[in-house]
Design a protein around this motif. Structure first.
Motif, mmCIF file in Angstrom:
data_model
loop_
_atom_site.group_PDB
_atom_site.id
_atom_site.type_symbol
_atom_site.label_atom_id
_atom_site.label_comp_id
_atom_site.label_asym_id
_atom_site.label_seq_id
_atom_site.Cartn_x
_atom_site.Cartn_y
_atom_site.Cartn_z
ATOM 1 N N MET A 296 0.691 -1.493 0.000
ATOM 2 C CA MET A 296 -0.041 0.141 0.059
ATOM 3 C C MET A 296 0.923 1.081 -0.042
ATOM 4 N N THR A 297 0.398 2.312 -1.039
ATOM 5 C CA THR A 297 1.434 3.553 -0.760
ATOM 6 C C THR A 297 1.088 4.502 0.305
ATOM 7 N N ASP A 298 1.896 5.032 0.798
ATOM 8 C CA ASP A 298 1.557 6.050 1.807
ATOM 9 C C ASP A 298 1.116 7.283 1.006
ATOM 10 N N THR A 299 0.011 7.901 1.688
ATOM 11 C CA THR A 299 -0.414 9.161 1.152
ATOM 12 C C THR A 299 -0.775 10.056 2.133
ATOM 13 N N LEU A 300 -0.658 11.342 1.731
ATOM 14 C CA LEU A 300 -1.055 12.406 2.710
ATOM 15 C C LEU A 300 -1.631 13.535 1.583
ATOM 16 N N GLU A 301 -2.609 14.178 2.325
ATOM 17 C CA GLU A 301 -3.216 15.450 1.816
ATOM 18 C C GLU A 301 -2.876 16.807 2.336
ATOM 19 N N TYR A 302 -2.513 17.742 1.532
ATOM 20 C CA TYR A 302 -2.542 19.018 2.051
ATOM 21 C C TYR A 302 -3.425 20.136 1.494
ATOM 22 N N ASP A 303 -3.879 20.888 2.115
ATOM 23 C CA ASP A 303 -4.986 22.274 1.765
ATOM 24 C C ASP A 303 -4.497 23.108 1.868
ATOM 25 N N ALA A 304 -4.029 23.873 0.455
ATOM 26 C CA ALA A 304 -3.217 25.083 0.700
ATOM 27 C C ALA A 304 -4.250 26.206 0.170
ATOM 28 N N THR A 305 -5.488 25.821 0.041
ATOM 29 C CA THR A 305 -6.453 26.718 -0.408
ATOM 30 C C THR A 305 -6.195 28.141 0.474
ATOM 31 N N GLY A 306 -6.270 29.230 -0.337
ATOM 32 C CA GLY A 306 -6.283 30.504 0.416
ATOM 33 C C GLY A 306 -5.049 31.056 0.556
ATOM 34 N N LEU A 307 -3.964 30.166 0.262
ATOM 35 C CA LEU A 307 -2.789 30.768 0.595
ATOM 36 C C LEU A 307 -1.992 31.142 -0.948
ATOM 37 N N LEU A 308 -1.138 31.988 -0.781
ATOM 38 C CA LEU A 308 -0.602 32.696 -2.117
ATOM 39 C C LEU A 308 0.908 32.337 -2.236
ATOM 40 N N CYS A 309 1.473 32.283 -3.483
ATOM 41 C CA CYS A 309 2.715 31.997 -3.861
ATOM 42 C C CYS A 309 3.782 32.702 -3.142
ATOM 43 N N PRO A 310 4.671 32.042 -2.286
ATOM 44 C CA PRO A 310 5.238 30.660 -2.603
ATOM 45 C C PRO A 310 4.714 29.712 -1.599
ATOM 46 N N LEU A 311 3.757 30.173 -0.689
ATOM 47 C CA LEU A 311 3.287 29.230 0.253
ATOM 48 C C LEU A 311 2.888 27.709 -0.040
ATOM 49 N N PRO A 312 2.250 27.588 -0.980
ATOM 50 C CA PRO A 312 1.555 26.425 -1.365
ATOM 51 C C PRO A 312 2.699 25.432 -1.735
ATOM 52 N N VAL A 313 3.525 25.897 -2.482
ATOM 53 C CA VAL A 313 4.814 24.950 -2.688
ATOM 54 C C VAL A 313 5.701 24.710 -1.555
ATOM 55 N N LEU A 314 6.055 25.853 -0.887
ATOM 56 C CA LEU A 314 7.046 25.450 0.224
ATOM 57 C C LEU A 314 6.109 24.670 1.406
ATOM 58 N N ARG A 315 4.933 24.848 1.602
ATOM 59 C CA ARG A 315 4.392 23.865 2.477
ATOM 60 C C ARG A 315 4.222 22.364 1.749
ATOM 61 N N ALA A 316 4.005 22.087 0.610
ATOM 62 C CA ALA A 316 3.989 21.009 0.169
ATOM 63 C C ALA A 316 5.160 20.296 0.240
ATOM 64 N N ASN A 317 6.359 21.102 -0.064
ATOM 65 C CA ASN A 317 7.731 20.674 0.105
ATOM 66 C C ASN A 317 7.951 19.764 1.494
ATOM 67 N N ARG A 318 7.325 20.656 2.524
ATOM 68 C CA ARG A 318 7.720 20.150 4.001
ATOM 69 C C ARG A 318 6.902 18.846 4.193
ATOM 70 N N LYS A 319 5.566 18.963 3.671
ATOM 71 C CA LYS A 319 4.700 17.554 3.614
ATOM 72 C C LYS A 319 5.282 16.367 2.960
ATOM 73 N N LEU A 320 5.862 16.879 1.882
ATOM 74 C CA LEU A 320 6.623 15.541 1.032
ATOM 75 C C LEU A 320 7.807 14.987 1.986
ATOM 76 N N ARG A 321 8.463 15.615 2.699
ATOM 77 C CA ARG A 321 9.517 15.202 3.754
ATOM 78 C C ARG A 321 8.880 14.136 4.644
ATOM 79 N N GLU A 322 7.667 14.234 4.986
ATOM 80 C CA GLU A 322 7.146 13.129 5.724
ATOM 81 C C GLU A 322 6.899 11.962 5.142
ATOM 82 N N LEU A 323 6.909 11.855 3.823
ATOM 83 C CA LEU A 323 6.618 10.620 3.155
ATOM 84 C C LEU A 323 7.790 9.900 2.542
ATOM 85 N N PRO A 324 7.713 8.640 2.725
ATOM 86 C CA PRO A 324 8.763 7.550 1.873
ATOM 87 C C PRO A 324 8.882 7.923 0.350
ATOM 88 N N VAL A 325 9.834 7.285 0.076
ATOM 89 C CA VAL A 325 10.049 7.452 -1.631
ATOM 90 C C VAL A 325 9.056 6.562 -2.283
#
Length: 75
Positions: free
Chosen positions: A1-30
């Motif tokens: 089973m693949t690990d999955t996460l969701e991130y709600d960046a609605t309402g955030l402006l550039c560059p925050l959606p990408v920066l916060r997504a990058n942080r969330k990706l660190r929590e996931l395995p390859v």
């Protein structure tokens, strides 16, 4: 089973959606999947550029009304 996460960046402006997504990706395995929802119009260009630069795979891009949905596989 693949690990999955969701991130709600609605309402955030550039560059925050990408920066916060990058942080969330660190929590996931390859191979893990991150689904990001964003309303910033710049995200449409930012996420493909981010994935190209970092080597992560942009699995899909879609739209749910005004919300952009990106699915990214961690590499």
């Amino acid at each position: 089973m693949t690990d999955t996460l969701e991130y709600d960046a609605t309402g955030l402006l550039c560059p925050l959606p990408v920066l916060r997504a990058n942080r969330k990706l660190r929590e996931l395995p390859v191979g893990g999947l991150l689904t990001v929802r964003a309303t910033d119009p710049a995200a449409e260009q930012d996420f493909p550029a981010y994935c190209k630069q970092t080597g992560h795979e942009l699995v899909s891009t879609s739209r749910e009304g005004e919300v952009l949905v990106f699915v990214i596989r961690k590499r």
